[in-house]
Write a protein that holds these residues in place. Structure first.
Motif, PDB file in Angstrom:
ATOM      1  N   SER A 194      20.296 -26.274  25.130  1.00 49.80           N
ATOM      2  CA  SER A 194      19.767 -27.509  25.683  1.00 49.80           C
ATOM      3  C   SER A 194      18.851 -28.127  24.641  1.00 49.80           C
ATOM      4  O   SER A 194      18.611 -27.549  23.589  1.00 49.80           O
ATOM      5  CB  SER A 194      19.008 -27.235  26.986  1.00 49.80           C
ATOM      6  N   ALA A 195      18.334 -29.280  24.939  1.00 42.62           N
ATOM      7  CA  ALA A 195      17.452 -29.967  23.994  1.00 42.62           C
ATOM      8  C   ALA A 195      16.207 -29.126  23.754  1.00 42.62           C
ATOM      9  O   ALA A 195      15.813 -28.314  24.579  1.00 42.62           O
ATOM     10  CB  ALA A 195      17.067 -31.327  24.556  1.00 42.62           C
ATOM     11  N   ALA A 196      15.580 -29.339  22.610  1.00 46.12           N
ATOM     12  CA  ALA A 196      14.358 -28.616  22.277  1.00 46.12           C
ATOM     13  C   ALA A 196      13.304 -28.901  23.339  1.00 46.12           C
ATOM     14  O   ALA A 196      13.156 -30.028  23.795  1.00 46.12           O
ATOM     15  CB  ALA A 196      13.849 -29.023  20.901  1.00 46.12           C
ATOM     16  N   PRO A 197      12.572 -27.867  23.760  1.00 47.76           N
ATOM     17  CA  PRO A 197      11.587 -28.051  24.809  1.00 47.76           C
ATOM     18  C   PRO A 197      10.340 -28.754  24.298  1.00 47.76           C
ATOM     19  O   PRO A 197      10.095 -28.836  23.096  1.00 47.76           O
ATOM     20  CB  PRO A 197      11.247 -26.614  25.210  1.00 47.76           C
ATOM     21  N   GLU A 198       9.549 -29.228  25.231  1.00 45.04           N
ATOM     22  CA  GLU A 198       8.227 -29.724  24.878  1.00 45.04           C
ATOM     23  C   GLU A 198       7.406 -28.536  24.391  1.00 45.04           C
ATOM     24  O   GLU A 198       7.657 -27.401  24.794  1.00 45.04           O
ATOM     25  CB  GLU A 198       7.558 -30.342  26.112  1.00 45.04           C
ATOM     26  N   PRO A 199       6.420 -28.777  23.533  1.00 46.81           N
ATOM     27  CA  PRO A 199       5.604 -27.656  23.079  1.00 46.81           C
ATOM     28  C   PRO A 199       4.946 -26.929  24.257  1.00 46.81           C
ATOM     29  O   PRO A 199       4.403 -27.576  25.141  1.00 46.81           O
ATOM     30  CB  PRO A 199       4.535 -28.321  22.209  1.00 46.81           C
ATOM     31  N   PRO A 200       5.026 -25.593  24.283  1.00 43.31           N
ATOM     32  CA  PRO A 200       4.402 -24.842  25.367  1.00 43.31           C
ATOM     33  C   PRO A 200       2.886 -24.999  25.348  1.00 43.31           C
ATOM     34  O   PRO A 200       2.278 -25.136  24.287  1.00 43.31           O
ATOM     35  CB  PRO A 200       4.786 -23.396  25.074  1.00 43.31           C
TER      36      PRO A 200
ATOM     37  N   CYS B 254       2.087 -27.684  18.161  1.00 42.59           N
ATOM     38  CA  CYS B 254       3.293 -26.900  18.415  1.00 42.59           C
ATOM     39  C   CYS B 254       4.543 -27.729  18.184  1.00 42.59           C
ATOM     40  O   CYS B 254       4.553 -28.923  18.436  1.00 42.59           O
ATOM     41  CB  CYS B 254       3.314 -26.442  19.865  1.00 42.59           C
ATOM     42  N   TYR B 255       5.606 -27.063  17.753  1.00 41.50           N
ATOM     43  CA  TYR B 255       6.878 -27.721  17.506  1.00 41.50           C
ATOM     44  C   TYR B 255       7.968 -26.942  18.225  1.00 41.50           C
ATOM     45  O   TYR B 255       8.266 -25.810  17.862  1.00 41.50           O
ATOM     46  CB  TYR B 255       7.165 -27.793  16.011  1.00 41.50           C
ATOM     47  N   GLY B 256       8.559 -27.555  19.266  1.00 44.54           N
ATOM     48  CA  GLY B 256       9.609 -26.900  20.032  1.00 44.54           C
ATOM     49  C   GLY B 256      10.892 -26.803  19.231  1.00 44.54           C
ATOM     50  O   GLY B 256      11.242 -27.723  18.497  1.00 44.54           O
ATOM     51  N   LEU B 257      11.582 -25.693  19.356  1.00 43.72           N
ATOM     52  CA  LEU B 257      12.827 -25.467  18.627  1.00 43.72           C
ATOM     53  C   LEU B 257      14.043 -25.475  19.549  1.00 43.72           C
ATOM     54  O   LEU B 257      14.958 -26.248  19.345  1.00 43.72           O
ATOM     55  CB  LEU B 257      12.767 -24.144  17.868  1.00 43.72           C
ATOM     56  N   TYR B 258      14.060 -24.587  20.541  1.00 46.29           N
ATOM     57  CA  TYR B 258      15.221 -24.525  21.429  1.00 46.29           C
ATOM     58  C   TYR B 258      14.854 -23.807  22.719  1.00 46.29           C
ATOM     59  O   TYR B 258      13.879 -23.071  22.789  1.00 46.29           O
ATOM     60  CB  TYR B 258      16.419 -23.845  20.777  1.00 46.29           C
TER      61      TYR B 258
ATOM     62  N   GLY C 210      10.250 -18.117   8.283  1.00 42.01           N
ATOM     63  CA  GLY C 210       8.823 -18.291   8.081  1.00 42.01           C
ATOM     64  C   GLY C 210       8.021 -17.669   9.207  1.00 42.01           C
ATOM     65  O   GLY C 210       8.557 -17.231  10.213  1.00 42.01           O
ATOM     66  N   SER C 211       6.720 -17.633   9.018  1.00 38.96           N
ATOM     67  CA  SER C 211       5.852 -17.067  10.050  1.00 38.96           C
ATOM     68  C   SER C 211       5.436 -18.159  11.035  1.00 38.96           C
ATOM     69  O   SER C 211       5.576 -19.348  10.766  1.00 38.96           O
ATOM     70  CB  SER C 211       4.618 -16.426   9.407  1.00 38.96           C
ATOM     71  N   GLY C 212       4.919 -17.735  12.170  1.00 43.92           N
ATOM     72  CA  GLY C 212       4.417 -18.676  13.156  1.00 43.92           C
ATOM     73  C   GLY C 212       5.445 -19.196  14.140  1.00 43.92           C
ATOM     74  O   GLY C 212       5.184 -20.147  14.865  1.00 43.92           O
ATOM     75  N   MET C 213       6.629 -18.576  14.207  1.00 44.02           N
ATOM     76  CA  MET C 213       7.615 -18.944  15.215  1.00 44.02           C
ATOM     77  C   MET C 213       7.451 -17.970  16.381  1.00 44.02           C
ATOM     78  O   MET C 213       7.337 -16.765  16.189  1.00 44.02           O
ATOM     79  CB  MET C 213       9.039 -18.854  14.673  1.00 44.02           C
TER      80      MET C 213
ATOM     81  N   ALA D 209      11.985 -20.981  22.068  1.00 34.84           N
ATOM     82  CA  ALA D 209      11.354 -20.786  20.758  1.00 34.84           C
ATOM     83  C   ALA D 209      10.569 -22.023  20.359  1.00 34.84           C
ATOM     84  O   ALA D 209      10.974 -23.150  20.640  1.00 34.84           O
ATOM     85  CB  ALA D 209      12.414 -20.481  19.697  1.00 34.84           C
ATOM     86  N   TRP D 210       9.442 -21.787  19.701  1.00 36.25           N
ATOM     87  CA  TRP D 210       8.620 -22.872  19.176  1.00 36.25           C
ATOM     88  C   TRP D 210       7.848 -22.372  17.964  1.00 36.25           C
ATOM     89  O   TRP D 210       7.798 -21.180  17.707  1.00 36.25           O
ATOM     90  CB  TRP D 210       7.673 -23.416  20.254  1.00 36.25           C
ATOM     91  N   GLN D 211       7.299 -23.295  17.205  1.00 33.95           N
ATOM     92  CA  GLN D 211       6.544 -22.961  15.994  1.00 33.95           C
ATOM     93  C   GLN D 211       5.123 -23.480  16.114  1.00 33.95           C
ATOM     94  O   GLN D 211       4.872 -24.491  16.774  1.00 33.95           O
ATOM     95  CB  GLN D 211       7.183 -23.623  14.772  1.00 33.95           C
ATOM     96  N   ASP D 212       4.206 -22.801  15.413  1.00 31.95           N
ATOM     97  CA  ASP D 212       2.813 -23.257  15.344  1.00 31.95           C
ATOM     98  C   ASP D 212       2.685 -24.519  14.500  1.00 31.95           C
ATOM     99  O   ASP D 212       1.851 -25.371  14.756  1.00 31.95           O
ATOM    100  CB  ASP D 212       1.919 -22.192  14.700  1.00 31.95           C
ATOM    101  N   ARG D 213       3.503 -24.590  13.465  1.00 35.50           N
ATOM    102  CA  ARG D 213       3.384 -25.680  12.489  1.00 35.50           C
ATOM    103  C   ARG D 213       4.768 -25.995  11.936  1.00 35.50           C
ATOM    104  O   ARG D 213       5.668 -25.160  12.007  1.00 35.50           O
ATOM    105  CB  ARG D 213       2.446 -25.289  11.361  1.00 35.50           C
ATOM    106  N   PRO D 214       4.937 -27.173  11.386  1.00 35.04           N
ATOM    107  CA  PRO D 214       6.253 -27.494  10.813  1.00 35.04           C
ATOM    108  C   PRO D 214       6.534 -26.634   9.580  1.00 35.04           C
ATOM    109  O   PRO D 214       5.627 -26.175   8.910  1.00 35.04           O
ATOM    110  CB  PRO D 214       6.126 -28.968  10.442  1.00 35.04           C
TER     111      PRO D 214
END
Length: 177
Positions: free
Chosen positions: A22-28, A38-42, A115-118, A137-142
């Motif tokens: 599905s589309a990438a989620p909003e940042p948790p 936060c950067y949402g991935l999937y 990378g780290s932070g996922m 899944a989401w990331q702390d930073r791009p």
């Protein structure tokens, strides 16, 4: 309703045919760096099949008590606890961030190919005996990959396949939970 049968829908749910990307989620809201960073991935959903006598907690415990079910190459083949550091297949180090009643959350560490932070959260649920695994899944930073269409698509497709294999493994191991 004429022509409608619940059987094909139930079979599709049981077979996992209704799950997929599905589309990438909003940042948790619980991102370590704060929601604004936060950067949402999937977000993916997978059917684990019908297990009417097994709770979501038992399926999560099956995974965290027997971490070899996860695609692990070393370090955490048995029971995992929050704070444990493991290496996933391909030499990708992660830390177990949180284990809840029906949740397992890991975070990528330096040296991970993405990378780290996922952060990756595995949530287990059950409705009318049908179990579901939701992976977010989401990331702390791009990263260099954030926003790059091909990179995001390739990583998301690989993740979907990896978690699909995990879901198929849990579908079978849930009978032992």
């Amino acid at each position: 309703m004429p022509g409608f049968s619940a059987v094909p829908v139930a079979l599709a749910l049981c077979a996992g045919l209704l799950a997929g990307p599905s589309a990438a989620p909003e940042p948790p809201a619980d991102c370590r760096a704060g929601p604004a960073d936060c950067y949402g991935l999937y977000t993916y959903g997978y059917s684990l099949g019908l297990h009417p006598f097994t709770g979501a907690h038992a399926v999560r415990a099956q995974l965290t008590d027997h971490f070899w079910l996860f695609p692990v190459s070393g370090g955490c083949a048995g029971r995992v606890r929050a704070g444990d550091r493991c290496e996933l297949l391909g030499g990708n180090p992660v830390e177990v961030e949180h284990i809840g009643d029906d949740v397992l959350q890991i975070a990528s560490l330096p040296g991970h190919q993405l990378g780290s932070g996922m952060h990756i959260r595995f949530s287990f649920s059950r409705t009318l005996g049908f179990h579901t695994l939701t992976v977010r899944a989401w990331q702390d930073r791009p990263t260099d990959c954030t926003g790059a269409a091909f990179c995001n698509t390739a990583n998301s497709a690989f993740a979907w396949g990896t978690w699909w294999v995990l879901a198929r493994t849990l579908r079978l191991s849930a009978y032992a939970a």
